[in-house]
Design an enzyme around this catalytic site. Structure first.
Site, PDB file in Angstrom:
ATOM      1  N   THR A 171       0.851  -1.191   0.000  1.00 49.76           N
ATOM      2  CA  THR A 171       0.000   0.000   0.000  1.00 49.76           C
ATOM      3  C   THR A 171       0.890   1.245   0.000  1.00 49.76           C
ATOM      4  OG1 THR A 171      -0.205  -0.291   2.405  1.00 49.76           O
ATOM      5  CG2 THR A 171      -2.035  -1.065   1.040  1.00 49.76           C
ATOM      6  N   LYS A 199       4.584  -6.988   3.271  1.00 47.02           N
ATOM      7  CA  LYS A 199       4.267  -5.583   3.067  1.00 47.02           C
ATOM      8  C   LYS A 199       4.133  -4.926   4.426  1.00 47.02           C
ATOM      9  CE  LYS A 199       0.791  -3.526   3.278  1.00 47.02           C
ATOM     10  NZ  LYS A 199       0.113  -2.603   4.294  1.00 47.02           N
ATOM     11  N   THR A 237       0.799  -3.221  11.037  1.00 42.06           N
ATOM     12  CA  THR A 237       0.058  -3.269   9.772  1.00 42.06           C
ATOM     13  C   THR A 237       0.973  -3.909   8.772  1.00 42.06           C
ATOM     14  OG1 THR A 237      -1.278  -1.351  10.130  1.00 42.06           O
ATOM     15  CG2 THR A 237      -1.059  -2.026   7.927  1.00 42.06           C
ATOM     16  N   GLU A 258       7.122   4.762   7.108  1.00 43.94           N
ATOM     17  CA  GLU A 258       6.687   5.953   6.384  1.00 43.94           C
ATOM     18  C   GLU A 258       7.541   7.164   6.766  1.00 43.94           C
ATOM     19  OE1 GLU A 258       2.050   4.562   5.837  1.00 43.94           O
ATOM     20  OE2 GLU A 258       2.660   5.639   7.645  1.00 43.94           O
ATOM     21  N   ASN A 304       0.442  10.385   6.825  1.00 40.26           N
ATOM     22  CA  ASN A 304      -0.727   9.873   7.544  1.00 40.26           C
ATOM     23  C   ASN A 304      -1.815  10.927   7.730  1.00 40.26           C
ATOM     24  OD1 ASN A 304      -0.282   6.958   8.525  1.00 40.26           O
ATOM     25  ND2 ASN A 304       1.713   7.940   8.752  1.00 40.26           N
ATOM     26  N   THR A 347      -7.339  11.108   2.153  1.00 38.17           N
ATOM     27  CA  THR A 347      -7.752  12.267   1.362  1.00 38.17           C
ATOM     28  C   THR A 347      -6.856  12.456   0.169  1.00 38.17           C
ATOM     29  OG1 THR A 347      -6.415  13.713   2.762  1.00 38.17           O
ATOM     30  CG2 THR A 347      -8.742  13.465   3.344  1.00 38.17           C
TER      31      THR A 347
END
Length: 413
Positions: free
Chosen positions: A154, A180, A191, A277, A408, A413
């Site tokens: 993702t 992942k 996650t 991230e 994040n 959005t």
């Protein structure tokens, strides 16, 4: 020296496996989003899943299937929608997904395991999934690992894959894996999705025990941001196609296989932590001198998960006080006067007493790691000793950058 060697092939390196990854239209981005891993024969299956009370339908489904029978033929993974917190309809979507794959191979749907990743609260786009299954099956290949690895990600910046080979009973035995994960990463689990294949023959009980221990020493020892997800799944298949004697009890061969399984899981876990991230480097925390391994890992995980430690590493600030504070709040008793802290080769604290050190050089060490080659020279090593015990443990994390908030803040959005 490790008793194995790295080979190419990822998830399809072990004998008797095929994989595929395609674009089925599940992700708005139009990137690959549907993966399938298939064993040519029924395989022993084991799994470790999220401990969250809010679980995705695929997690509940796999737990039920593995409790009923510890074998499987296929793993289907969709990316784009987590199918978590989707109620009864999400459960029916999971059942239908397994049924469709089962029909494609003329096998019971119970032989199909499932995984999902994406936005929580969104059901799988079933029309797109059903339309994509024929193409996915047609794309299956003994060299399809990279395609599958690319279809399960993702926010990951890079796919994650590894394969290792050892010798058991004078025959080669291989373990391959893909994973992942980039954000919402924290022990128990994160996650993350990870799929492992093996061509050894192993008893179901032993295989599950091996996987659980390997998970504790890998995926349950990484953190990016302290958040545990709804979809975490680690699924491992062992199909016996290496034609080696079955491993049914503890011994040298079982230990060798478990060590290689752990190495595969640790490689994938470190790749997830490094791909955190917004991260610029990997952090490895090594703890020695604890009462036992569990205590050592708890201290290591607390340090690796500290937002203050992670921020200091991003700022290239050798602030050992934050490391000491994290170790002290880990919930593991130790004597303060026994505490030692090193950053790379720099000894910062010994016998609980601060030492003089070259702060500019220590900062340069952190800058060098951030500029290092990916997963090779980009690791910041924090070494902590808390006493004279035999317990040792490791944990992995990453620095905390400005980009983590940006990624994040704009996720849906």
């Amino acid at each position: 020296m490790a008793d194995w060697q790295e080979i190419t092939g990822g998830i399809t390196a072990p004998r008797g496996y095929r994989a595929a990854g395609i674009t089925a239209g599940l992700k708005p981005s139009g990137l690959p989003d549907l993966a399938l891993i298939v064993s040519d024969v029924e395989a022993i299956a084991a799994g470790v899943f999220t401990t969250s009370q809010v679980k995705a339908a695929c997690v509940d489904y796999c737990r039920q299937r593995l409790q009923a029978k510890q074998n499987a033929r296929a793993i289907l993974c969709n990316a784009g929608q987590a199918n978590a917190a989707t109620g009864t309809q999400g459960w029916f979507d999971a059942l239908e997904s397994a049924m469709i794959v089962g029909q494609a191979f003329n096998i019971p749907s119970e032989s199909v395991l499932l995984a999902s990743t994406g936005v929580i609260g969104q059901r799988i786009k079933m029309d797109a999934l059903k339309a994509g299954i024929p193409s996915l099956v047609a794309a299956l290949s003994e060299t399809g690992s990279d395609d599958a690895a690319g279809a399960i990600i993702t926010t990951d910046l890079v796919p994650k894959s590894i394969a290792l080979e050892t010798t058991i009973g004078d025959r080669p035995v291989r373990i391959g894996g893909i994973a992942k994960g980039s954000g919402m990463i924290h022990p128990n689990m994160a996650t993350m999705l990870a799929f492992v294949t093996c061509d050894a023959a192993v008893s179901p009980t032993l295989w599950q025990q091996m996987l659980s221990r390997a998970a504790d020493r890998s995926f349950n020892s990484i953190t990016v941001d302290g958040d545990t997800s709804t979809n975490d799944s680690l699924i491992a298949l062992a199909n016996g196609q290496s034609r080696t004697p079955a491993i049914i009890e503890k011994g040298t061969e079982a230990e060798r296989l478990e060590a290689m399984l752990t190495a595969v899981c640790q490689h994938l876990a470190k790749a997830i932590a490094r791909d955190g991230e917004g991260a610029t480097c990997l952090i490895e925390v090594q703890v020695t001198g604890a009462h036992d391994e569990i205590s050592a890992r708890q201290i290591a995980k607390t340090i690796a998960g500290s937002s203050l430690v992670k921020s200091a590493i991003f700022g290239r600030d050798p602030n050992w006080g934050r490391i000491a504070a994290a170790a002290g709040r880990a919930g593991v008793p130790f004597e303060q006067e026994n505490l030692q802290i090193k950053l790379g080769d720099f000894l910062l604290l010994e016998n609980g007493q601060p030492l003089s050190f070259d702060r500019a050089a220590a900062s340069a060490y952190l800058k060098q790691a951030a500029a290092g080659a990916y997963l090779k020279e980009d690791t910041v090593l924090i070494s902590v000793s808390v006493g004279n015990g035999h317990g040792t443990g490791k944990a992995w994390g990453c620095d905390l950058s400005y980009d983590y908030v940006k990624i994040n803040a704009e996720y849906t959005t």
